[in-house]
Design a protein around this motif. Structure first.
Motif, PDB file in Angstrom:
ATOM      1  N   ARG A  21       0.865  -1.186   0.033  1.00 40.60           N
ATOM      2  CA  ARG A  21      -0.103  -0.015   0.020  1.00 40.60           C
ATOM      3  C   ARG A  21       0.814   1.250   0.140  1.00 40.60           C
ATOM      4  O   ARG A  21       0.601   2.119  -0.639  1.00 40.60           O
ATOM      5  CB  ARG A  21      -0.885  -0.310   1.218  1.00 40.60           C
ATOM      6  N   PHE A  22       1.936   1.164   0.714  1.00 44.82           N
ATOM      7  CA  PHE A  22       2.760   2.380   0.949  1.00 44.82           C
ATOM      8  C   PHE A  22       3.471   2.911  -0.404  1.00 44.82           C
ATOM      9  O   PHE A  22       3.578   3.786  -0.925  1.00 44.82           O
ATOM     10  CB  PHE A  22       3.840   2.439   2.089  1.00 44.82           C
ATOM     11  N   GLN A  23       4.089   1.464  -0.894  1.00 43.60           N
ATOM     12  CA  GLN A  23       4.679   1.838  -2.255  1.00 43.60           C
ATOM     13  C   GLN A  23       3.922   2.268  -3.413  1.00 43.60           C
ATOM     14  O   GLN A  23       4.024   3.430  -4.150  1.00 43.60           O
ATOM     15  CB  GLN A  23       5.308   0.406  -2.775  1.00 43.60           C
ATOM     16  N   ALA A  24       2.610   1.720  -3.369  1.00 41.31           N
ATOM     17  CA  ALA A  24       1.874   2.265  -4.407  1.00 41.31           C
ATOM     18  C   ALA A  24       1.312   3.766  -4.228  1.00 41.31           C
ATOM     19  O   ALA A  24       1.300   4.428  -5.152  1.00 41.31           O
ATOM     20  CB  ALA A  24       0.424   1.355  -4.624  1.00 41.31           C
ATOM     21  N   SER A  25       1.012   4.133  -2.870  1.00 46.41           N
ATOM     22  CA  SER A  25       0.758   5.279  -2.614  1.00 46.41           C
ATOM     23  C   SER A  25       1.880   6.314  -2.907  1.00 46.41           C
ATOM     24  O   SER A  25       1.686   7.410  -3.388  1.00 46.41           O
ATOM     25  CB  SER A  25       0.288   5.463  -1.056  1.00 46.41           C
ATOM     26  N   ARG A  26       2.960   5.941  -2.584  1.00 41.71           N
ATOM     27  CA  ARG A  26       4.336   6.963  -3.010  1.00 41.71           C
ATOM     28  C   ARG A  26       4.390   7.070  -4.438  1.00 41.71           C
ATOM     29  O   ARG A  26       4.478   8.260  -4.604  1.00 41.71           O
ATOM     30  CB  ARG A  26       5.489   6.281  -2.275  1.00 41.71           C
ATOM     31  N   THR A  68      -0.383  19.114   0.125  1.00 45.83           N
ATOM     32  CA  THR A  68      -1.406  17.900   0.372  1.00 45.83           C
ATOM     33  C   THR A  68      -0.365  16.614  -0.007  1.00 45.83           C
ATOM     34  O   THR A  68      -0.572  15.619   0.585  1.00 45.83           O
ATOM     35  CB  THR A  68      -2.578  18.072  -0.261  1.00 45.83           C
ATOM     36  N   ASP A  69       0.195  16.648  -1.218  1.00 43.95           N
ATOM     37  CA  ASP A  69       0.810  15.718  -1.904  1.00 43.95           C
ATOM     38  C   ASP A  69       1.926  15.084  -0.821  1.00 43.95           C
ATOM     39  O   ASP A  69       2.027  13.920  -0.338  1.00 43.95           O
ATOM     40  CB  ASP A  69       1.600  15.823  -3.076  1.00 43.95           C
ATOM     41  N   ALA A  70       2.740  16.229  -0.016  1.00 41.28           N
ATOM     42  CA  ALA A  70       3.800  15.874   0.957  1.00 41.28           C
ATOM     43  C   ALA A  70       2.995  15.324   2.124  1.00 41.28           C
ATOM     44  O   ALA A  70       3.594  14.215   2.817  1.00 41.28           O
ATOM     45  CB  ALA A  70       4.247  17.088   1.385  1.00 41.28           C
ATOM     46  N   MET A  71       1.780  15.935   2.594  1.00 35.17           N
ATOM     47  CA  MET A  71       1.090  15.131   3.800  1.00 35.17           C
ATOM     48  C   MET A  71       0.480  13.817   3.444  1.00 35.17           C
ATOM     49  O   MET A  71       0.823  12.965   4.138  1.00 35.17           O
ATOM     50  CB  MET A  71      -0.179  15.924   3.977  1.00 35.17           C
ATOM     51  N   VAL A  72       0.362  13.436   2.205  1.00 34.50           N
ATOM     52  CA  VAL A  72       0.074  12.058   1.834  1.00 34.50           C
ATOM     53  C   VAL A  72       1.017  11.325   2.006  1.00 34.50           C
ATOM     54  O   VAL A  72       0.918  10.178   2.444  1.00 34.50           O
ATOM     55  CB  VAL A  72      -0.826  12.034   0.431  1.00 34.50           C
ATOM     56  N   ALA A 156      -6.045   4.199  -5.640  1.00 34.99           N
ATOM     57  CA  ALA A 156      -6.695   4.459  -4.267  1.00 34.99           C
ATOM     58  C   ALA A 156      -7.674   2.985  -4.165  1.00 34.99           C
ATOM     59  O   ALA A 156      -7.746   2.557  -2.968  1.00 34.99           O
ATOM     60  CB  ALA A 156      -7.420   5.497  -4.120  1.00 34.99           C
ATOM     61  N   ARG A 157      -8.411   2.675  -5.283  1.00 36.99           N
ATOM     62  CA  ARG A 157      -9.371   1.489  -4.785  1.00 36.99           C
ATOM     63  C   ARG A 157      -8.652   0.352  -4.957  1.00 36.99           C
ATOM     64  O   ARG A 157      -9.098  -0.434  -4.142  1.00 36.99           O
ATOM     65  CB  ARG A 157     -10.144   1.572  -6.198  1.00 36.99           C
ATOM     66  N   ARG A 158      -7.548   0.260  -5.442  1.00 39.48           N
ATOM     67  CA  ARG A 158      -6.764  -1.133  -5.383  1.00 39.48           C
ATOM     68  C   ARG A 158      -6.076  -1.332  -4.160  1.00 39.48           C
ATOM     69  O   ARG A 158      -6.098  -2.445  -3.558  1.00 39.48           O
ATOM     70  CB  ARG A 158      -5.748  -1.123  -6.635  1.00 39.48           C
ATOM     71  N   LEU A 163      -7.203   8.325   2.085  1.00 40.54           N
ATOM     72  CA  LEU A 163      -6.411   9.487   1.871  1.00 40.54           C
ATOM     73  C   LEU A 163      -6.055   9.602   0.439  1.00 40.54           C
ATOM     74  O   LEU A 163      -6.275  10.603  -0.301  1.00 40.54           O
ATOM     75  CB  LEU A 163      -5.385   9.435   2.696  1.00 40.54           C
ATOM     76  N   LEU A 164      -5.765   8.535  -0.317  1.00 41.70           N
ATOM     77  CA  LEU A 164      -5.678   8.539  -1.725  1.00 41.70           C
ATOM     78  C   LEU A 164      -6.823   9.106  -2.559  1.00 41.70           C
ATOM     79  O   LEU A 164      -6.591   9.597  -3.538  1.00 41.70           O
ATOM     80  CB  LEU A 164      -4.954   7.363  -2.457  1.00 41.70           C
ATOM     81  N   LYS A 165      -7.854   8.404  -2.033  1.00 45.48           N
ATOM     82  CA  LYS A 165      -9.013   8.865  -2.609  1.00 45.48           C
ATOM     83  C   LYS A 165      -9.523  10.170  -2.567  1.00 45.48           C
ATOM     84  O   LYS A 165      -9.959  10.939  -3.668  1.00 45.48           O
ATOM     85  CB  LYS A 165     -10.406   7.988  -2.249  1.00 45.48           C
TER      86      LYS A 165
END
Length: 393
Positions: A21-26, A68-72, A156-158, A163-165
């Motif tokens: 999840r973290f790698q995909a989010s990053r 916001t990207d940095a916060m994410v 985000a759905r995957r 937060l990604l949504k």
């Protein structure tokens, strides 16, 4: 009947683990940050050169996206950590807290844009008159942000990240705000000088609405607001389908980042064994996790009676205390060399029921009826004891 509490922290296999999840989010957030940086610089510069206050406002909006990207990124890194001794439910609410901050930033940015635009409306000589360059820049922004929206929402759905949504819909709001800019710039070019400033206010209101929605929904999670009524009803109906569950009460739900947590009391036959009660609770837990993708943790409390209507059993004598009093009296009845094989206690409706299993050899000395009457008599002075049943094995 013993009460079975089952709490599990293991995610179902279909859910991506924290590192995935973290790698995909990053990855998706870094891509979004690069695009936002280019858009922010481009729109701000073109807005200044092209005399479009709405486009400058939209550029500031894109700069806020970088924050916001940095916060994410920070929230995803810390929120994806596994549960530990200090955080047995995990760290998912770090994302939630960050989302509240993200919403507050957006509302603040929107307020600043609105104040400046309104001041210009009341001072017509300060109104700007944008040209074709601003129109082209706004159009490019629409296509770029719509692309970011679709890409981010798919990821985000995957990985099931709220937060990604939220960040995805933030990109969609950027695309919509750029459309408003196009309308404002086009109207100003057509002779309506005030339309660009009005468009800037419109963009600001959209930014504020997004900020409010993000902050409000996250605050609701932080104060343990229940899941929506439709989902709660579906959970209740699913539990009623579990074999052995007579009824459901004290159903409580809440969110923990992308996951949902459930606490529930289920009523079962009051004389089930502890192991069968445990089986019912395990079945109920696994059924909810399989049926509802968001449900990751379930606490099932097994009730032998409806504790919302029955008299409480708190304060009744414990097993050891009660048997310590009754056994000497039973010994006097059985005679030497004879002891009960098993004693089961049922704590129901504020009283105690006892089941005493005696060896068959007891029937060589006494009749079954006489033993039943004698043992029942030993507890007559104890108001807490409702009855004593005698069995032979």
């Amino acid at each position: 009947m013993n009460h079975s509490h089952e709490r599990h922290y293991h995610p179902v296999p279909e859910v991506p683990d924290a590192d995935v999840r973290f790698q995909a989010s990053r990855r998706v957030t870094v891509i979004g940050a690069v695009v936002n940086l280019l858009l922010a610089i481009g729109k701000t510069v073109v807005g200044v050169l092209g005399n479009s206050q709405a486009l400058v406002a939209d550029g500031v909006h894109s700069f806020s996206d970088l924050v916001t990207d940095a916060m994410v990124l920070v929230a995803s890194q810390h929120g994806s950590k596994a549960a530990d001794e200090d955080h047995p439910y995990g760290h998912a609410r770090i994302e939630t807290a960050m989302t509240v901050g993200l919403g507050a930033i957006l509302i603040t940015v929107a307020a600043g844009i609105s104040i400046d635009a309104v001041e210009r409306l009341f001072n017509p000589e300060e109104l700007l008159r944008p040209g074709v360059l601003a129109l082209v820049a706004a159009a490019l922004s629409v296509f770029a942000n719509e692309g970011l929206f679709r890409y981010t929402l798919r990821v985000a759905r995957r990985v099931r990240s709220n937060l990604l949504k939220a960040n995805a819909w933030h990109h969609r709001s950027d695309a919509l705000s750029s459309i408003v800019v196009i309308v404002g710039v086009g109207g100003t070019m057509a002779g309506l000088d005030y339309l660009d400033a009005i468009a800037a206010v419109g963009v600001a209101l959209m930014v504020a609405k997004m900020g409010w929605d993000l902050a409000w929904n996250s605050l609701r999670e932080l104060v343990d607001t229940s899941l929506d009524a439709k989902t709660v009803k579906a959970i209740r109906d699913e539990l009623k389908q579990v074999d052995g569950v007579h009824s459901v009460h004290e159903l409580r739900t809440r969110r923990m980042g992308p996951d949902a947590l459930v606490d529930v009391h289920v009523l079962v036959d009051p004389e089930l064994s502890v192991s069968e009660g445990h089986h019912v609770s395990e079945t109920a837990r696994s059924r909810l996790i399989r049926r509802f993708e968001e449900v990751q943790d379930v606490l099932v409390h097994i009730d032998p009676e409806d504790d919302e209507t029955s008299r409480p059993s708190v304060g009744l004598p414990s097993r050891n205390a009660l048997l310590e009093e009754l056994r000497p009296r039973w010994r006097a009845i059985f005679g030497e060399g004879l002891e009960e094989k098993k004693v089961t206690l049922h704590y129901l409706d504020g009283r105690v029921r006892l089941e005493v299993v005696l060896p068959l050899v007891a029937l060589e000395r006494h009749s079954a009826e006489s033993l039943q009457r004698a043992l029942a008599a030993t507890a007559e002075e104890r108001e807490e004891v409702e009855l004593i049943r005698v069995y032979f094995a």
